[in-house]
Design an enzyme around this catalytic site. Structure first.
Site, PDB file in Angstrom:
ATOM      1  N   GLY A 195       0.821  -1.207   0.000  1.00  0.00           N
ATOM      2  CA  GLY A 195       0.000   0.000   0.000  1.00  0.00           C
ATOM      3  C   GLY A 195       0.857   1.260   0.000  1.00  0.00           C
ATOM      4  N   THR A 196       1.954   1.216   0.712  1.00  0.00           N
ATOM      5  CA  THR A 196       2.837   2.384   0.793  1.00  0.00           C
ATOM      6  C   THR A 196       3.384   2.741  -0.585  1.00  0.00           C
ATOM      7  OG1 THR A 196       3.419   1.817   3.065  1.00  0.00           O
ATOM      8  CG2 THR A 196       4.942   3.269   1.894  1.00  0.00           C
ATOM      9  N   GLN A 256      -7.774   0.212   3.837  1.00  0.00           N
ATOM     10  CA  GLN A 256      -8.641  -0.354   4.878  1.00  0.00           C
ATOM     11  C   GLN A 256     -10.066  -0.616   4.387  1.00  0.00           C
ATOM     12  OE1 GLN A 256      -7.624  -1.549   7.658  1.00  0.00           O
ATOM     13  NE2 GLN A 256      -5.587  -0.631   7.820  1.00  0.00           N
ATOM     14  N   HIS A 311      -1.951  -7.538   2.416  1.00  0.00           N
ATOM     15  CA  HIS A 311      -1.933  -8.148   3.751  1.00  0.00           C
ATOM     16  C   HIS A 311      -3.050  -7.652   4.667  1.00  0.00           C
ATOM     17  CE1 HIS A 311       0.156  -5.047   6.379  1.00  0.00           C
ATOM     18  NE2 HIS A 311       0.446  -4.551   5.200  1.00  0.00           N
ATOM     19  N   CYS A 328       2.174   1.773  13.185  1.00  0.00           N
ATOM     20  CA  CYS A 328       3.417   2.508  12.978  1.00  0.00           C
ATOM     21  C   CYS A 328       3.719   3.445  14.137  1.00  0.00           C
ATOM     22  CB  CYS A 328       3.327   3.327  11.695  1.00  0.00           C
ATOM     23  SG  CYS A 328       2.831   2.335  10.310  1.00  0.00           S
TER      24      CYS A 328
HETATM   25  N1  PLP Z   1      -2.706   3.123   4.123  1.00  0.00           N
HETATM   26  C1  PLP Z   1      -3.439   2.717   5.169  1.00  0.00           C
HETATM   27  C2  PLP Z   1      -4.753   3.381   5.434  1.00  0.00           C
HETATM   28  C3  PLP Z   1      -2.977   1.689   5.991  1.00  0.00           C
HETATM   29  O1  PLP Z   1      -3.720   1.305   7.038  1.00  0.00           O
HETATM   30  C4  PLP Z   1      -1.723   1.098   5.702  1.00  0.00           C
HETATM   31  C5  PLP Z   1      -1.175   0.066   6.599  1.00  0.00           C
HETATM   32  O2  PLP Z   1      -1.441   0.054   7.795  1.00  0.00           O
HETATM   33  C6  PLP Z   1      -1.007   1.544   4.581  1.00  0.00           C
HETATM   34  C7  PLP Z   1      -1.532   2.560   3.819  1.00  0.00           C
HETATM   35  C8  PLP Z   1       0.302   0.942   4.210  1.00  0.00           C
HETATM   36  O3  PLP Z   1       0.129  -0.324   3.610  1.00  0.00           O
HETATM   37  P1  PLP Z   1       1.341  -1.345   3.534  1.00  0.00           P
HETATM   38  O4  PLP Z   1       1.537  -1.898   4.911  1.00  0.00           O
HETATM   39  O5  PLP Z   1       0.908  -2.387   2.554  1.00  0.00           O
HETATM   40  O6  PLP Z   1       2.529  -0.594   3.054  1.00  0.00           O
END
Ligand code: PLP
Length: 387
Positions: free
Chosen positions: A73-74, A180, A202, A326
């Site tokens: 997601g990042t 989410q 994930h 985080c």
């Molecule tokens: N965006 C949201 C709203 C998230 O909750 C998260 C992860 O907690 C991310 C982005 C990041 O996703 P990833 O862990 O796949 O990098």
């Protein structure tokens, strides 16, 4: 008999579904070919990637060719924002919100240091977005608006259709971090005014290390990762084949279980929340009571530390979280709760429970039973509470 672990931290990560493991396992072993290879051995892997792409597209309600596989997601969030700025160099402003995930906020902070203008929209006490403020920010210098679909900490769901409509009416690209929301809320992207969307495997019972960027056909977006021609040149790098196949299967399962998520899982969440509010004095729910993810509750316990609650719950095998994964471990109260104006004494003692289709009523009742003694014990020790 209670299982050893009662896992209620599904917004941090989820258990990989058994069916998903079964689907991906051959591609970790004997079917190890590279989908870009000319030979049949690699080619058969390419065919399976096509199937995964179609499965993801079916869950999102979009075209398979609008799906780009990423690593998480990042990466998807970074690509959306940086890619939009790169493809529209004359525009120098990004509009986002104060409650985004750090994947968006940290990217924006860095861009600000590089001379871009970042405008962050605020929220009210229940975490609802200030739509008027958003409307005021939509000038012709804005390259992209990035607003999350659902908040990872409180579960608050933003009115994404209204937001997208507003943004698009000004000719601005609309990105949503739906990490989410996917798998928890039904969606049909072909009918929504959204140009770019991020998701992460994930969070929906696929493994870590795979994500998706949906890019609506016709949207201009420069690639972030450069190199080979994978993903039609939109995201270079040899594909995470087992991860992508796993994500395809996870999306298929999510489509089949989304009704359960919005009925049974929602009832479990409501039962947990009601049980805790009833038995623990000085507790309150954070977030929009009406527009909320069905699996999430964020509860503040006044005058005690969230980390202390977590440690005591951990002794019973109960997994929850304070703030986002985080930020937990730091003593700073969550930026989301601060943006909502939650008082310091309550923001520090906030716990997020996030359920999944694998939770049971017996687990919920066990957590409710353990919560009050934990909270009472910590209040006895709290220097802020006088007898
Ligand atoms: N965006 C949201 C709203 C998230 O909750 C998260 C992860 O907690 C991310 C982005 C990041 O996703 P990833 O862990 O796949 O990098």
């Amino acid at each position: 008999m209670m299982s050893a672990v009662i896992y209620m931290d599904n917004n941090a990560t989820t258990m990989v579904a058994e069916e998903v493991i079964a689907e991906m396992t051959p591609y970790l072993g004997r079917l190890y070919g590279n989908p870009s290879s000319m030979h049949t051995f690699g080619g058969q892997v390419g065919g399976k990637l096509g199937e995964a792409r179609a499965r993801v597209a079916r869950l999102l309600g979009c075209l398979p060719e609008e799906i780009i596989f990423t690593s998480c997601g990042t990466e998807s969030d970074n690509t959306a924002i940086r890619g939009a700025l790169e493809s529209m160099p004359q525009r120098r402003t990004v509009v986002t919100t104060r409650v985004e995930h750090p994947a968006v906020l940290s990217t924006c902070r860095q861009l600000e240091r590089h001379g871009y203008t970042i405008l962050e929209i605020g929220v009210d006490k229940q975490g609802r977005l200030d739509i008027d403020q958003l409307a005021d920010c939509l000038t012709d210098d804005v390259a992209i608006v990035s607003v999350m679909w659902a908040n990872n900490e409180t579960g608050t769901v933003f009115p994404i259709e209204q937001i997208g409509g507003l943004v698009r009416s000004k000719g601005i690209v609309c990105h949503t971090d739906a990490v989410q929301a996917v798998g928890k809320l039904p969606m049909q992207l072909s009918d929504l005014p959204i140009d770019i969307l991020s998701l992460s495997g994930h969070k929906l019972h696929a493994p870590k290390g795979v994500g998706v960027l949906y890019v609506r056909k016709g949207t201009r977006l420069s690639p972030f990762m450069l190199g080979g021609h994978q993903e039609s040149g939109r995201r270079a790098g040899t594909e995470n084949v087992p991860g992508i196949i796993a994500l395809g299967k996870a999306c298929e399962l999510a489509g089949a279980t989304i009704a359960d998520e919005n009925t049974r899982v929602r009832q479990l969440r409501d039962r947990l929340e009601a049980g805790i509010l009833e038995t623990c004095p000085g507790s309150m729910v954070n977030g929009d009571p009406e527009n909320r993810l069905p699996n999430t509750t964020n509860i503040s316990f006044e005058y005690i530390e969230g980390e202390a609650i977590l440690l005591m719950l951990n002794r019973f095998g109960i997994c929850a979280s304070s703030g986002s994964a985080c930020t937990s471990g730091s003593l700073e109260p969550s930026h989301v709760l601060r943006a909502m104006g939650v008082p310091f004494t309550a923001a520090h003692g906030s716990i997020r429970f996030s359920l999944s289709r694998y939770n049971t009523e017996a687990e919920v009742d066990f957590v409710v039973e353990k919560m009050a003694p934990v909270v009472n014990r910590l209040r006895e020790l709290s220097p802020f509470v006088t007898a």
